[in-house]
Write a protein that holds these residues in place. Structure first.
Motif, PDB file in Angstrom:
ATOM      1  N   PHE A 251       1.578   3.283   2.877  1.00 43.88           N
ATOM      2  CA  PHE A 251       2.132   2.021   2.367  1.00 43.88           C
ATOM      3  C   PHE A 251       1.931   1.942   0.846  1.00 43.88           C
ATOM      4  O   PHE A 251       2.808   1.487   0.116  1.00 43.88           O
ATOM      5  CB  PHE A 251       1.445   0.821   3.020  1.00 43.88           C
ATOM      6  CG  PHE A 251       1.721   0.680   4.486  1.00 43.88           C
ATOM      7  CD1 PHE A 251       2.854   0.019   4.931  1.00 43.88           C
ATOM      8  CD2 PHE A 251       0.858   1.208   5.428  1.00 43.88           C
ATOM      9  CE1 PHE A 251       3.113  -0.113   6.279  1.00 43.88           C
ATOM     10  CE2 PHE A 251       1.110   1.094   6.778  1.00 43.88           C
ATOM     11  CZ  PHE A 251       2.249   0.430   7.212  1.00 43.88           C
ATOM     12  N   VAL A 252       0.751   2.369   0.414  1.00 45.47           N
ATOM     13  CA  VAL A 252       0.437   2.325  -1.018  1.00 45.47           C
ATOM     14  C   VAL A 252       1.337   3.292  -1.775  1.00 45.47           C
ATOM     15  O   VAL A 252       1.855   2.977  -2.855  1.00 45.47           O
ATOM     16  CB  VAL A 252      -1.059   2.644  -1.254  1.00 45.47           C
ATOM     17  CG1 VAL A 252      -1.367   2.747  -2.741  1.00 45.47           C
ATOM     18  CG2 VAL A 252      -1.930   1.584  -0.590  1.00 45.47           C
ATOM     19  N   GLY A 253       1.544   4.486  -1.196  1.00 42.64           N
ATOM     20  CA  GLY A 253       2.441   5.466  -1.817  1.00 42.64           C
ATOM     21  C   GLY A 253       3.836   4.883  -1.999  1.00 42.64           C
ATOM     22  O   GLY A 253       4.461   5.025  -3.069  1.00 42.64           O
ATOM     23  N   ASP A 254       4.300   4.202  -0.971  1.00 36.53           N
ATOM     24  CA  ASP A 254       5.611   3.550  -1.037  1.00 36.53           C
ATOM     25  C   ASP A 254       5.649   2.524  -2.173  1.00 36.53           C
ATOM     26  O   ASP A 254       6.593   2.489  -2.975  1.00 36.53           O
ATOM     27  CB  ASP A 254       5.886   2.889   0.323  1.00 36.53           C
ATOM     28  CG  ASP A 254       7.212   2.157   0.348  1.00 36.53           C
ATOM     29  OD1 ASP A 254       8.241   2.802   0.073  1.00 36.53           O
ATOM     30  OD2 ASP A 254       7.219   0.937   0.615  1.00 36.53           O
ATOM     31  N   LEU A 255       4.610   1.722  -2.282  1.00 38.37           N
ATOM     32  CA  LEU A 255       4.537   0.716  -3.350  1.00 38.37           C
ATOM     33  C   LEU A 255       4.494   1.379  -4.724  1.00 38.37           C
ATOM     34  O   LEU A 255       5.152   0.930  -5.671  1.00 38.37           O
ATOM     35  CB  LEU A 255       3.292  -0.168  -3.163  1.00 38.37           C
ATOM     36  CG  LEU A 255       3.312  -1.111  -1.959  1.00 38.37           C
ATOM     37  CD1 LEU A 255       1.899  -1.611  -1.646  1.00 38.37           C
ATOM     38  CD2 LEU A 255       4.242  -2.302  -2.233  1.00 38.37           C
ATOM     39  N   ARG A 256       3.722   2.454  -4.844  1.00 36.30           N
ATOM     40  CA  ARG A 256       3.609   3.173  -6.117  1.00 36.30           C
ATOM     41  C   ARG A 256       4.969   3.713  -6.552  1.00 36.30           C
ATOM     42  O   ARG A 256       5.371   3.566  -7.705  1.00 36.30           O
ATOM     43  CB  ARG A 256       2.604   4.329  -5.998  1.00 36.30           C
ATOM     44  CG  ARG A 256       1.161   3.906  -5.877  1.00 36.30           C
ATOM     45  CD  ARG A 256       0.574   3.418  -7.193  1.00 36.30           C
ATOM     46  NE  ARG A 256       0.431   4.496  -8.152  1.00 36.30           N
ATOM     47  CZ  ARG A 256       0.802   4.417  -9.426  1.00 36.30           C
ATOM     48  NH1 ARG A 256       1.348   3.316  -9.895  1.00 36.30           N
ATOM     49  NH2 ARG A 256       0.620   5.441 -10.229  1.00 36.30           N
ATOM     50  N   ARG A 257       5.674   4.324  -5.573  1.00 36.31           N
ATOM     51  CA  ARG A 257       6.985   4.907  -5.907  1.00 36.31           C
ATOM     52  C   ARG A 257       7.979   3.836  -6.323  1.00 36.31           C
ATOM     53  O   ARG A 257       8.934   4.108  -7.043  1.00 36.31           O
ATOM     54  CB  ARG A 257       7.520   5.719  -4.708  1.00 36.31           C
ATOM     55  CG  ARG A 257       6.742   7.022  -4.477  1.00 36.31           C
ATOM     56  CD  ARG A 257       7.367   7.878  -3.376  1.00 36.31           C
ATOM     57  NE  ARG A 257       7.145   7.356  -2.035  1.00 36.31           N
ATOM     58  CZ  ARG A 257       6.043   7.576  -1.301  1.00 36.31           C
ATOM     59  NH1 ARG A 257       5.051   8.290  -1.784  1.00 36.31           N
ATOM     60  NH2 ARG A 257       5.934   7.057  -0.091  1.00 36.31           N
ATOM     61  N   ARG A 258       7.743   2.611  -5.869  1.00 43.78           N
ATOM     62  CA  ARG A 258       8.627   1.506  -6.254  1.00 43.78           C
ATOM     63  C   ARG A 258       8.122   0.789  -7.497  1.00 43.78           C
ATOM     64  O   ARG A 258       8.635  -0.281  -7.850  1.00 43.78           O
ATOM     65  CB  ARG A 258       8.768   0.552  -5.081  1.00 43.78           C
ATOM     66  CG  ARG A 258       9.599   1.154  -3.934  1.00 43.78           C
ATOM     67  CD  ARG A 258       9.341   0.447  -2.600  1.00 43.78           C
ATOM     68  NE  ARG A 258       9.512  -0.977  -2.728  1.00 43.78           N
ATOM     69  CZ  ARG A 258       8.879  -1.884  -1.966  1.00 43.78           C
ATOM     70  NH1 ARG A 258       8.029  -1.487  -1.039  1.00 43.78           N
ATOM     71  NH2 ARG A 258       9.090  -3.163  -2.134  1.00 43.78           N
ATOM     72  N   GLY A 259       7.109   1.334  -8.162  1.00 44.20           N
ATOM     73  CA  GLY A 259       6.720   0.792  -9.462  1.00 44.20           C
ATOM     74  C   GLY A 259       5.505  -0.104  -9.479  1.00 44.20           C
ATOM     75  O   GLY A 259       5.160  -0.673 -10.524  1.00 44.20           O
ATOM     76  N   ALA A 260       4.840  -0.253  -8.329  1.00 48.08           N
ATOM     77  CA  ALA A 260       3.657  -1.123  -8.315  1.00 48.08           C
ATOM     78  C   ALA A 260       2.516  -0.474  -9.073  1.00 48.08           C
ATOM     79  O   ALA A 260       2.217   0.704  -8.871  1.00 48.08           O
ATOM     80  CB  ALA A 260       3.234  -1.407  -6.881  1.00 48.08           C
ATOM     81  N   GLU A 261       1.888  -1.266  -9.952  1.00 47.56           N
ATOM     82  CA  GLU A 261       0.622  -0.842 -10.576  1.00 47.56           C
ATOM     83  C   GLU A 261      -0.493  -1.391  -9.703  1.00 47.56           C
ATOM     84  O   GLU A 261      -1.147  -2.379 -10.034  1.00 47.56           O
ATOM     85  CB  GLU A 261       0.525  -1.408 -11.985  1.00 47.56           C
ATOM     86  CG  GLU A 261       1.604  -0.890 -12.927  1.00 47.56           C
ATOM     87  CD  GLU A 261       1.732  -1.790 -14.142  1.00 47.56           C
ATOM     88  OE1 GLU A 261       0.712  -2.332 -14.600  1.00 47.56           O
ATOM     89  OE2 GLU A 261       2.878  -1.983 -14.600  1.00 47.56           O
TER      90      GLU A 261
END
Lengths: 395, 395
Positions: free
Chosen positions: B98-108
């Motif tokens: 889930f975190v990887g998905d968020l990271r790839r979408r630009g989440a810091e």
């Protein structure tokens, strides 16, 4: 589940709700046998499972009619083909547009009131909605919650109002043996049930003297039904919690820990040797803040701790919760062997009160003893269907 | 709201969640002023509102970065343009997809651990997910919940692991002054905050000696921030409950009853003169089973009772709940004037704990003092986004 969707519990993101179908079936078999023995039909209370898949596990003779706690449940189960619905919460008359909608779609819905004022307000609301509804009157036997005492003149007045109004039908009487939750022995519960039975029979006499008949004579609570010596006079028993059971029910003696069919899957996210704690990602929202076992023989905190396969781990319990964390420690104060609880280990928590805990989830991950997830069943939380009928002020 | 959708509270089916925007704005103004005075930036904890509309009421300088308690909140706020997200719950490494998905979408996104074991497991999970994540280490100052003591060699080891691993970045330290909830005076809370501040400064020294720097030095709890004498050393304050306030917070002295911005709209469905009860259609699910005020100066049962316009009705409280019903009675034992509580009357209940109560609802009915509903805001409950990344066993 769709083919290819097979999973094991280890793969489910936590927190998540697990339902053991074998335990569910065992609980159903036991209660159905009890009901058959007592000569009463179950009208299961779907406020516990809120799921058609769970209801399909019941034998048909005990699943044709249901009890609901919300209009959303009524809507959902009607859509799944169950029309004989008792909405067993004292009725708020301004919800009548929802009931009218259900009636027009074929629901044989019964409402509940416990006073003549409420009976009149319900009749007036039904008239405004131009529908005709069946209404049950609740008897108060033990002052536990709601209802009107059968000796109170308001009881007969309420029944008469419902019979006489064009838009209502007097459907019968009910009582709720919720005080069974306060009892400390099976005998006490059996005595409570008998008091309810005698009150119902007395109320039927009162009605008979006034020329009224009660097609429905409904009684409720799982433990009060389970420990009853006889239920003659009642036409049905409203029971819900027996489906899942929980820690509070073990305190009443209606089940063992091994019978509890639902649990919350959680993951170890921290350990603290000095504080003798294991920290899991199931907190107040995942477990609910229900503390009913505080009044039980054994206070289980916010829940008992099981292995990932559902085996109870002795001496461990969730001692405290914050919104998303649970702090697990030992009853005895003995140190936890932290090497057995590495970061990432999956555990399962048995709940104090199944209804409250399940309400945080929209999915049951269904297992059958083993950690393989054999199915996913959905449940309906909240109060109202999305397609709520439009309501006009003063309408 | 869409044009033509205007409503007044009387028209809303109950139970329902009401949010008074004027009170919300007042609470925000007060906390923002306090933060400005203390020279600290807020990183609001969105576990309380779970709504972008609520967050838009904050001044931009205190709303650019947020704290979340679930990955669903992270996903939702990222979709609404907030990328600087601190997931301030000790991390379960198998949630990394889930975190990887968020990271790839630009989440810091920043994660949290409180041991070297957890740091290593998080680094390994990030490597498997082929992403790089910032991770904060939690300090334990008062043994309230989680964290590692700064004197514990594991503290420095965890920070070093995060710095040295290819897939993690050591983002800083945090502590949570949740023990402020156990304090009995403002002075005690201020002293607790100072202990956290000194512990953070000490930890920074430890880090400095080891050649590590902590960009984030984060502190939390609304009351601990509100009553702080100074916060120098902290780079941010994580606060959530101040937005809505609740009965428990009035006990701590951070607000008055009039500041509580959320309440549960409910309807009178029964009355019982002999038992001195008014029965409402807000029970354990609508109010939550939170009983935090049991430890307060004034135990409010399951909530205090207000008129439909939000005015507190003295002496009344919800003494007991079942799943869908609340039993209202008086603190004093004085009889309720039941003529004032006809069947169908709307009331509002102030909650013990805003977070737990709000979690039962997906909609805020927004008012501004008057009973006119000026808006409807949605919130996100549950733990995971619907579009969960596919996860393979052992991946």
């Amino acid at each position: 589940m769709e083919p290819g969707e097979m999973a094991i519990l280890e793969d489910i993101p936590t927190p998540a709700l697990v339902l053991d179908r074998d335990k569910l079936l065992g609980n159903i078999e036991q209660m159905a046998a009890r009901a058959d023995q007592l000569g009463v039909t179950l009208r299961p209370h779907v406020k516990t499972p809120k799921s058609i898949d769970v209801m399909r596990c019941l034998p048909q003779r005990h699943a044709a009619s249901i009890t609901v706690s919300t209009l959303l449940e009524a809507d959902y189960f009607l859509r799944h083909g169950i029309a004989d619905i008792f909405y067993a919460v004292p009725f708020a008359p301004d919800k009548m547009p929802f009931v009218g909608d259900l009636r027009r779609r074929g629901a044989e819905i019964k409402l509940l009131v416990d006073s003549n004022d409420a009976a009149r307000a319900t009749a007036a609301a039904a008239a405004r909605e131009a529908c005709r509804v069946a209404v049950v009157v609740e008897l108060d036997v033990d002052h536990y919650r709601t209802g009107v005492e059968r000796g109170d003149p308001d009881f007969l007045r309420a029944c008469q109002t419902l019979k006489d109004s064009t838009h209502t039908e007097f459907a019968g009487i009910m009582s709720y043996g919720g005080a069974s939750y306060l009892c400390s022995s099976e005998t006490e519960i059996a005595d409570l049930t008998e008091a309810h039975r005698l009150a119902a029979i007395g109320a039927l006499d009162t009605l008979g003297d006034a020329g009224l008949s009660a097609p429905i004579v409904s009684f409720g609570s799982s433990p009060a039904t389970f420990f009853a010596h006889r239920l003659d006079g009642f036409t049905e028993a409203r029971c819900g919690i027996f489906l899942f059971q929980d820690l509070f029910q073990t305190g009443l003696g209606t089940c063992t820990l091994e019978d509890i069919a639902i649990s919350v899957l959680t993951t170890v996210v921290g350990r603290n040797e000095k504080q003798n704690r294991v920290i899991v990602d199931a907190g107040g929202l995942a477990l609910s803040k229900d503390r009913s076992t505080a009044q039980s023989k054994r206070d289980a905190g916010y829940g008992l701790v099981c292995d990932g396969d559902g085996t109870v781990l002795p001496d461990l319990f969730v001692a405290a919760v914050s919104q998303e964390l649970g702090l697990v420690t030992t009853f005895s104060g003995r140190p936890i062997d932290l090497s057995r609880f590495p970061i990432g280990r999956k555990l399962r928590i048995l709940p104090n009160h199944a209804d409250m805990t399940a309400a945080a989830y929209d999915t049951y991950h269904v297992v059958r003893g083993s950690p393989e997830v054999v199915d996913r069943w959905t449940r309906v939380n909240g109060w109202f269907p999305a397609h709520a009928p439009s309501r006009k002020r003063g309408a």
